[in-house]
Scaffold this active site. Sequence first.
Site, PDB file in Angstrom:
ATOM      1  N   LYS A 112      -9.729  -0.273  -0.320  1.00  0.00           N
ATOM      2  CA  LYS A 112      -8.448   0.422  -0.108  1.00  0.00           C
ATOM      3  C   LYS A 112      -8.538   1.391   1.067  1.00  0.00           C
ATOM      4  O   LYS A 112      -7.575   1.565   1.810  1.00  0.00           O
ATOM      5  CB  LYS A 112      -8.037   1.176  -1.387  1.00  0.00           C
ATOM      6  CG  LYS A 112      -7.671   0.250  -2.550  1.00  0.00           C
ATOM      7  CD  LYS A 112      -6.174   0.131  -2.700  1.00  0.00           C
ATOM      8  CE  LYS A 112      -5.735  -0.990  -3.609  1.00  0.00           C
ATOM      9  NZ  LYS A 112      -5.965  -0.794  -5.015  1.00  0.00           N
ATOM     10  N   LYS A 192      -7.145 -14.907  -2.974  1.00  0.00           N
ATOM     11  CA  LYS A 192      -6.560 -14.769  -4.303  1.00  0.00           C
ATOM     12  C   LYS A 192      -5.030 -14.813  -4.174  1.00  0.00           C
ATOM     13  O   LYS A 192      -4.489 -14.253  -3.214  1.00  0.00           O
ATOM     14  CB  LYS A 192      -7.015 -13.416  -4.871  1.00  0.00           C
ATOM     15  CG  LYS A 192      -6.586 -13.156  -6.286  1.00  0.00           C
ATOM     16  CD  LYS A 192      -7.178 -11.849  -6.769  1.00  0.00           C
ATOM     17  CE  LYS A 192      -6.583 -11.508  -8.121  1.00  0.00           C
ATOM     18  NZ  LYS A 192      -7.158 -10.329  -8.725  1.00  0.00           N
ATOM     19  N   LYS A 195       1.182 -11.479  -3.831  1.00  0.00           N
ATOM     20  CA  LYS A 195       2.500 -11.336  -3.226  1.00  0.00           C
ATOM     21  C   LYS A 195       2.372 -10.837  -1.782  1.00  0.00           C
ATOM     22  O   LYS A 195       3.063 -11.313  -0.881  1.00  0.00           O
ATOM     23  CB  LYS A 195       3.292 -10.318  -4.056  1.00  0.00           C
ATOM     24  CG  LYS A 195       4.745 -10.319  -3.742  1.00  0.00           C
ATOM     25  CD  LYS A 195       5.480  -9.373  -4.646  1.00  0.00           C
ATOM     26  CE  LYS A 195       6.902  -9.267  -4.184  1.00  0.00           C
ATOM     27  NZ  LYS A 195       7.681  -8.332  -4.951  1.00  0.00           N
TER      28      LYS A 195
END
Length: 324
Positions: A112, A192, A195
């Site tokens: 992140k 993976k 969205k």
Amino acid sequence: MKKHVFSGVRPTGRLHLGNYLGAVKNYVALQDEYECVYAVVDLHALTTLEETGKLKDNVCEVLLDLLAAGLDPTRSIIFAQSHVPEVTELFTLLGMVTPLSWLLRVPTFKEKVKMHPHNVNYGLVGYPVLMASDILIYKAEVVPVGEDQLPHLELTREIVRRFNEHFGPTFAEPQAKLTNYPMVVGLDGRDKMSKSLNNHIELAATAEETAKKVMSAVTDPARKLRGDSGHPEVCNVYKLQGHFNNQRSAFIADECREAKIGCVECKRSLAEAINTELAPLRARRTELAAHPENIERILQHGAEQAKIIARSTLTEVKQRMGLV
Ligand code: SF4
């Protein structure tokens, strides 16, 4: 007494096939065996401050998908994380027993930081502690997870060990329950299903949208021509056939290897199988979406039930820590 299960779903908007195979189908099945607590974890969504303007709508979209897939509010506790603020109090308390070094080494934190270098906030570092609080406040002993969540769960167990060592036995170490599909690959055949990578198919997509998406999927890269024999074991379309067209998948593999079936035909049969399996879910979703007042009621009722467990745990934790 049945064991407690906890799992949280991030409110990223409508769920997709990756969520469905990797988590939601499992959530539905677990309702038969466990006391299940399922939260739409809206506080977690704030750590990266993505599309917060849509947060409330996204909570509803996720809830619609979960209910349509078969989560039953009369058998499971279903609610929005922020509606039970007791979890943030436990988050503060558990933060006192969690060394910063443990949090800085979590692989998803490092990822992140790379993705959001201008927003490395305190909430992002503390994300696994909030996740531990979600699990522990409901005394969950079983947590359905994908492989990528295992380091977070291990951290929860470490926090439990440290807390119990300091303040006496309070929490059980939660165990992972890996799903049958720990990693659902997206239509790009590489990453993976997600969205944000736009390599997904929404559960609520129409039959036509589903077919269009399936037709765009990457297949065996070595199969250039219809007459080339294929390698189903490296083809993501084949993996999805394994779920949605299970009874025919061995036959499809043979046909692919012998070049008796083309990828277009194979994809058509996959799209049809996905649409057949999801048709009842999609119909239920449409019915549910027509009554938003029921969604509000389900969230409210779920939060009331969750608060009963959360308050009891919090009182016990405060007593252990000498606060009351
Ligand atoms: Fe994949 Fe099906 Fe094409 Fe074989 S025929 S490579 S399994 S899409």
